[in-house]
Design a protein around this motif. Structure first.
Motif, PDB file in Angstrom:
ATOM      1  N   SER A  82      34.608  31.080 -41.552  1.00 23.17           N
ATOM      2  CA  SER A  82      33.514  30.488 -41.474  1.00 23.17           C
ATOM      3  C   SER A  82      32.775  30.269 -40.037  1.00 23.17           C
ATOM      4  CB  SER A  82      33.676  29.327 -42.158  1.00 23.17           C
ATOM      5  OG  SER A  82      34.312  28.361 -41.920  1.00 23.17           O
ATOM      6  N   SER A  83      33.869  29.801 -39.125  1.00 20.53           N
ATOM      7  CA  SER A  83      33.234  29.433 -37.765  1.00 20.53           C
ATOM      8  C   SER A  83      32.735  30.973 -37.106  1.00 20.53           C
ATOM      9  CB  SER A  83      34.290  29.017 -37.129  1.00 20.53           C
ATOM     10  OG  SER A  83      35.177  29.890 -36.440  1.00 20.53           O
ATOM     11  N   GLU A 109      29.144  31.214 -38.141  1.00 22.99           N
ATOM     12  CA  GLU A 109      28.246  30.036 -38.137  1.00 22.99           C
ATOM     13  C   GLU A 109      26.891  30.174 -37.373  1.00 22.99           C
ATOM     14  OE1 GLU A 109      30.473  26.811 -36.339  1.00 22.99           O
ATOM     15  OE2 GLU A 109      29.221  25.210 -37.187  1.00 22.99           O
ATOM     16  N   ARG A 132      24.718  31.101 -40.066  1.00 22.51           N
ATOM     17  CA  ARG A 132      24.126  30.225 -40.699  1.00 22.51           C
ATOM     18  C   ARG A 132      23.237  29.287 -40.062  1.00 22.51           C
ATOM     19  NH1 ARG A 132      24.949  25.185 -41.222  1.00 22.51           N
ATOM     20  NH2 ARG A 132      26.769  25.241 -39.398  1.00 22.51           N
TER      21      ARG A 132
END
Ligand code: CTP
Length: 400
Positions: A70-71, A74, A77
């Motif tokens: 997820s990082s 990121e 996002r």
């Protein structure tokens, strides 16, 4: 509205704290991203406290397991969740990375992934700001349509005086607001802009030109793009990079500009003729280089077509805006040209004053409208003057 505030590593980083506050006062949610060097000047904690949000400081967090994935995405996002990216202070290094498209930390990677408007407020030592490498990089970013909030002049942290000081946070906040909340009143319009000088050949190596830089016309084209228009920019020879996002046609002589304009005119409902078109061309320009002799040389000139007057004669429902470059009797001349060429407005420009007009970054103009109104625009950046000119389009539409 959500905005990313990218903070670079410079003494002025502390002013970004004030900027984050000013943006929030305007109802904007601020996500701060700091470069590694920015954290040497001001702590992430300051921004976290001011924005009430976690500050992003690194591309890869040291979290383990599932969070690694997820990082790693990121930046995508963050790029999707925000409507604007403002970078303040933008160091020479950050500017170079953006110009080059290098992505080796969170902020530079985010920049590449971001598709919305970008506002850049540079701050650095005067010699660095004036360096040709920095100038070229800044022009590259400007040509991409990014807003450059020019640094101010004053005493710099390094002890020298000159341009390089970060623009006031209030001014940066104003530019951000303008980008976010500014009018999109030209959506659905097709704006044809001409810009720059023309070059009339004498022989294969020489030409007759003029002092127009093209800056005013390019500023209008960029402002029209920001306001939602489709833009066709027909430009004579200039040193300005072609802006991205518009249809760009490069021409040389007035005759070439004439045919390009006539070809595109059908598509346009707003025409703005900022170009400084040569009134005359050389009759029988030589196909070979003219050789030097002891005798006098006479060039015979013949008139060029007046492109603006020709458009005026077949204007239809278009809004037609001309320019009048004058050294005297400016308002009277602008009125005369407006009537003679059937324009809706003429932008009167005094061109023999230092600091404004041909080649300068600023302009002071008088807008003479078909309605009889005369609007004085005091000395301002060509970008601001472009805004004033486009503001009148709405008024001209109202009177039909
Ligand atoms: N213009 C044009 N074609 C020309 C000359 C001028 O389209 N051959 C346009 C310019 O783009 C500008 C306006 O006409 O929008 C006025 O240009 P300017 O040079 O100020 O005026 P002229 O009509 O050429 O008048 P003068 O040279 O007598 O001032």
């Amino acid at each position: 509205m959500n905005v990313v505030l990218g903070v670079g590593g410079g003494i002025a980083a502390y002013k970004a704290a004030e900027l984050s506050r000013l943006l929030q006062e305007r109802g904007i949610t601020v996500q701060v991203v700091m470069t590694v060097s920015a954290q040497k000047f001001i702590t992430p904690l300051t921004f976290a406290a001011l924005t009430n949000r976690k500050v992003i400081t690194d591309l890869f967090s040291d979290r383990g397991g599932d969070e690694v994935l997820s990082s790693a995405v990121e930046h995508i996002r963050v790029a999707q969740d925000n409507q604007l990216l403002v970078i303040a202070p933008a160091t020479a290094d950050l500017i170079a990375k953006m110009a080059l498209g290098q992505a080796d930390d969170f902020l530079s990677t985010l920049y590449l992934a971001f598709t919305g408007p970008v506002v850049i407020a540079p701050a650095m030592n005067t010699n660095m700001w004036n360096h040709v490498a920095v100038r070229n990089n800044v022009e590259t970013l400007r040509a991409r349509g990014h807003v450059i909030v020019e640094p101010g002049e004053g005493l710099l942290a390094c002890g020298t005086t000159g341009p390089g000081r970060l623009a006031e946070p209030a001014m940066i906040a104003q530019e951000v607001s303008r980008e976010l909340f500014g009018p999109k009143d030209l959506e659905g319009d097709v704006v044809l802009v001409t810009a720059g000088p023309t070059e009339e050949p004498i022989d294969p190596v020489r030409f007759i030109g003029n002092r127009s830089s093209g800056k005013m016309g390019y500023a209008i084209a960029e402002a029209a793009l920001r306001r939602g228009a489709r833009v066709i920019l027909i430009s004579g020879p200039t040193n300005i990079a072609a802006p991205v996002g518009l249809e760009f046609i490069r021409v040389g002589s007035a005759a070439e500009m004439h045919s390009a304009v006539m070809e595109k005119l059908g598509a346009a409902n707003i025409v703005i003729k900022a170009a400084a078109v040569a009134d005359y061309r050389v009759l029988n320009a030589s196909t070979q280089k003219i050789k030097k002799t002891a005798a006098r040389l006479t060039l015979e000139l013949e008139p060029n077509p007046d492109i603006l007057a020709e458009i005026g004669a077949m204007k239809g429902d278009r809004i037609l805006i001309g320019f009048a470059a004058e050294t005297e009797n400016m308002v009277a001349e602008a009125k005369r040209k407006m009537l003679a060429k059937n324009c809706d407005m003429v932008v009167g420009n005094v061109v023999n004053q230092a600091g404004t007009g041909f080649g300068a970054d600023e302009n002071a103009v008088t807008l003479v409208l078909r309605t009889g109104e005369v609007v004085e625009v005091a000395r301002a950046s060509k970008r601001e003057v472009a805004g004033w000119i486009l503001d009148q389009v709405g008024r001209l539409r109202l009177v039909g």
